[in-house]
Structures are given as C-alpha cells and as structure tokens.
Scaffold this active site. Structure first.
Site, short mmCIF file in Angstrom:
data_model
loop_
_atom_site.label_atom_id
_atom_site.label_comp_id
_atom_site.label_asym_id
_atom_site.label_seq_id
_atom_site.Cartn_x
_atom_site.Cartn_y
_atom_site.Cartn_z
N LYS A 113 5.22 47.89 -4.07
CA LYS A 113 3.76 47.91 -3.98
C LYS A 113 3.19 49.29 -4.30
CE LYS A 113 3.18 43.80 -1.23
NZ LYS A 113 4.60 43.37 -1.07
C1 LIG Z 1 5.13 42.15 -1.40
C2 LIG Z 1 6.60 42.01 -1.58
C3 LIG Z 1 7.16 40.92 -2.28
C4 LIG Z 1 6.33 39.78 -2.81
O1 LIG Z 1 5.52 40.15 -3.90
P1 LIG Z 1 4.30 39.22 -4.34
O2 LIG Z 1 3.54 40.06 -5.32
O3 LIG Z 1 3.51 38.94 -3.10
O4 LIG Z 1 4.86 37.99 -4.95
C5 LIG Z 1 8.54 40.90 -2.47
N1 LIG Z 1 9.32 41.88 -1.97
C6 LIG Z 1 8.81 42.93 -1.30
C7 LIG Z 1 9.75 43.95 -0.75
C8 LIG Z 1 7.44 43.05 -1.08
O5 LIG Z 1 6.94 44.09 -0.40
#
Ligand SMILES: *Cc1c(COP(=O)(O)O)cnc(C)c1O
Length: 468
Positions: A113
């Site tokens: 993120k």
């Molecule tokens: C947010 C997240 C996901 C999922 O990603 P999306 O964009 O919501 O599909 C997967 N793995 C981790 C470690 C995350 O923080």
C-alpha cells in the site's frame, strides 16, 4: 483526461477534482473516460526508464491539470531509493520455472500500500497548497491501510490524520508502527471496540454532511482513483524487468481483497501492456474467486467472513470490483447501477448473464483460492527451495499463481507484504522468527502516542473539533 462515474453520472471531472473525493455523487466509482493506448514505440522508449520516470510518463497520461514539471517533481520525490530500499524500487527475484516475485513491500510500512499511498501524500500536499485548503483525513484500520496512510501523511502541510483502530486488536508490531509516530498531524485513536465499531464511527461522521463540510473531512480508502493509478506503474515495471522484447507476454498473480491491486493490472492491460493472465488469488474469503469461477458475486455477512492468517484479504465485499464490472459490461452504466445499487443492496448478490460471463476470458482474468494449510506449506517450500521467506498474503498469490502457469510465459507474483508483519504464521511454518529491516528492530519499545476512547461518535467528533 476526464473522469466519469460507473453509475451513469456523466459530469466529466478533471483529476484534481476527484483526487480528494471518495465515491462519485451517484454512489459509483470514478474511471477515466478511456484508457490511453500504449503502442510498441512507447513501450520501447519506456523500457529504459527509471521507476520515477516511468511513473511520471504514466501519471501524465491521466493527469492533465497539474503542470508536467510539477508532476515530474512529485514522481521524483516519491519513488526514491531512500524510501523504497533499492534503485529499481520494485525489483524481481526468481523463484524457478519462470516464476518471479516482484517486491512491492520495501516502503516504510512493509506492505504494497506504500507504493500508492506515498504518492498520494505528496499529491494531497501539493493540491491542498495550490487551493489554499486543509484536509482532515478520517479513517478506520485494522492494520495495513492505517499505517500506510499515516506514514504517507506524516509531517505533510495542510493534512491531519485521525485514525481509529480497535484497541488491543492489532498485532504488537502493527500497533508499534502506528503509535510510535510522534508527528503533530497524526492522531491515533484506540477505540474500545472492534474494527466494525471504528468503521461505523467513520461512517456516522461522514454522513453528518454539515460536520464533514465544516471540518473538511476526507478519506484515503482504496477506492481513490489516484491510488489505483499509482499502482498501474509497477505492472509496467514488472513487465519490463521480466522480458527483453515487447513481443513477450507475462502473467501476474495478485493476492486480492478489495480488488484495488489487481484492478490496476486490469487498467495496465487495457492500455495494451502484454499481460496474458491476471491471476486473482483469495484466501478462505473467496467472494471474488467465486465470481470468476461462476459469474455470481455474493457479498458475505460479517458472520460469514473468516479471520485468517492473511488478514488484509479478509473482506466481505470488494470495494473496487464495480470498476471491472463496468468494463466487463461494455461500460453500460445503467446495468452496472442495476447490479450494484439494486441487486447487491437488496439481495446481496448478482449473477452476470452467460454472454457476459463468457467475456471474462478476453480480459485475462482467472482465479483461485488458498487456505491456511496452503499458506504454511507454500511458505515452507519457498524457504527450503529458494531460501526466501514470504509473507502469508504473498503465499496465497504464489500458490494460486503456480496453478495457472503457461509454458514460456513468466508468472510475476506480487509481494504484498514482508513476513515481518505476520510473524506468528512464519514461526508456525519455519520454526523461527522472520527477519526485520534494520529500521524496524525494537520498534515495540519506542514511546507510543495515542489516545483511548469509547466507541462514541460524539467523543470522536469532539476530538476532531479540538485538533483540526
Ligand atoms: C491490502 C492488502 C491486500 C489486498 O489488496 P486489495 O487491493 O485490497 O485487493 C493484500 N495483501 C496485503 C498485505 C494488503 O495489505
């Protein structure tokens, strides 16, 4: 470039107008009016670029209301070795048989993120300064999103962050990451309740339109178009790193929850990036896997939503999914609104027609799911065969990615977090603690800055009023 809503509001808006927004006024999600096509000559030119240069080129196709020189400066300031750990920013690591791991988790909070949120922090600061405005970001988190938002917004002019988290329910590491921030513009609120209580408070505050306007309340959740756009860049970077010529195709395996990450892959593919398959991986919360296998999208109740060892994928509905469905339906906004506004809200589910279902293949999507036992086995095997420790979410992606290999087509598995964040399962799989980046050693012992509050909307509002 202009933006429209998936539910038919035809008002065309510029990037800067939607940057600080959540949903479109009709409840839909914003998408660009079209995906700018990338030809072979452009791909060849981009192949030689640094990550920050590539980011600028892609952003510039979608953002025409920020001067190019400013946009370039924002990309250069965001994607640095100092923040992301390597000059390549998202390097690949080989795992044999044409399988690659693309590192997206070397930013400040050790999860992918950061790739988007770090850019969002710089874009917000830029746009707010340009308008002479300030913004109070209100959010609820059970882990990754909140910390990524805080590390992106810390010290930024014009922005305060009020982040609610369920008291005592985050891992000690995640808690330390957030609560050790001493920046005056970051406010950690530990709510005496569960995550849903936190989310209900955010909703209640946001639904008070007068309060929202008066205190300039905003959000940074995963439906934000700028976040999605920032993620498009690493699909291009991964493609260039895994191939030598533009005649080659690659596939991506993506650990998925709210469909934000893989939706960026869909956008890259719509632009013409030679992606063969977009492999969607879920954990036991298989809402999306079910759709791609059967054509039925059925949201889950909280009772049906499992707590798993890949918790950032524990979703009951996927907030970005409507974007893909809009494209799948040939951008028929009336039908999209029917499915999401009517069928999902009234019946909790919809099923696409056989014709619509048949079209999914032409978008490259396939899917699969993974269990706790699969994660443990995948983590163990990857450690034994490649001396590489992966986290639980990445393990979901790798397990499902391996089920969709095509001969001669590299499979790039997106690493969405580092194992240090999910130590308990690593210990279960390997019998030892995962390593930690040097900067994170001992963070649990740092002084913490947070306040505890009952799950009470009025108290949270009062706190915001006092500190906004
Ligand atoms: C947010 C997240 C996901 C999922 O990603 P999306 O964009 O919501 O599909 C997967 N793995 C981790 C470690 C995350 O923080």
């Amino acid at each position: 470039m202009k933006y429209i809503s998936t539910r038919g509001d035809k008002t065309e808006r510029g990037f800067s107008e939607i940057l600080l927004e959540g949903l479109a006024p009709d409840g839909g999600l914003y998408l660009p009016t079209h995906y700018p096509p990338i030809n072979n000559a452009t791909l060849t030119r981009w192949r030689g670029l640094s990550y920050a240069e590539l980011a600028f080129e892609i952003l510039a196709l979608y953002i025409d209301d920020i001067p190019r020189a400013d946009l370039k400066a924002l990309a250069n300031k965001t994607y640095t070795e100092a923040v992301f750990g390597t000059p390549q920013i998202t390097p690949l690591k080989g795992l044999g048989e044409g399988v690659w791991l693309q590192a997206l988790s070397n930013g400040p909070t050790l999860a992918f993120k950061d790739m988007a949120m770090q850019l969002l922090g710089n874009l917000f600061e830029y746009e707010l300064a340009r308008r002479g405005q300030t913004l109070n970001i209100l959010g609820a988190t059970s882990g990754d999103t909140g910390s990524a938002a805080e590390y992106a917004m810390r010290g930024k002019h014009g922005v305060n962050v009020f982040m609610l988290s369920p008291k005592g329910r985050m891992s000690p590491f995640q808690q330390a990451q957030m609560f050790s921030l001493q920046d005056a513009n970051i406010h950690n609120i530990a709510v005496e309740g569960v995550f849903d209580d936190c989310q209900d408070i955010v909703k209640a505050v946001s639904n008070d339109l007068e309060f929202k306007r008066r205190y300039r309340i905003g959000t940074v959740n995963s439906i934000n178009w700028a976040r999605l756009l920032a993620q498009v860049v690493y699909y291009f970077a991964g493609y260039f790193a895994a191939t030598k010529t533009n005649g080659e195709t690659v596939s991506f395996a993506v650990p998925s929850g709210n469909f934000g990450n893989i939706c960026a892959g869909h956008v890259a593919r719509m632009m013409g990036l030679p992606i063969k398959r977009l492999v969607l991986a879920t954990n036991e919360n298989n809402v999306l896997d079910e759709f791609f296998r059967t054509g039925t999208y059925r949201v889950r109740s909280s009772a049906e939503t499992h707590e798993t060892s890949s918790p950032s994928m524990d979703i009951s509905k996927a907030s970005n999914f409507e974007r893909f469905v809009f494209d799948l339906l040939g951008r028929d906004a009336a039908r999209t609104a029917q499915l999401f506004k009517h069928d999902v809200e009234k019946q909790g589910a919809f099923t696409v027609t056989p014709d619509e279902f048949a079209r999914i293949a032409s978008f490259g999507f396939v899917s699969g799911s993974s269990s706790h036992a699969d994660r443990v086995a995948t983590i163990r095997e990857t450690d034994q065969r490649f001396a590489t420790v992966i986290d639980t979410h990445t393990a979901d992606g790798l397990k499902v990615g391996r089920e969709h290999l095509d001969p001669g087509v590299p499979m790039i598995v997106l690493e969405t977090a580092l194992p240090a964040k999910f130590a308990a399962t690593i210990v279960e799989a390997l019998g030892r603690e995962p390593g930690r980046p040097a900067a994170m050693v001992g963070i649990e012992a740092l002084p913490k800055r947070f306040i505890v509050m009952p799950a009470d909307v009025q108290k949270v509002k009062a706190f915001i009023t006092e500190h906004a």
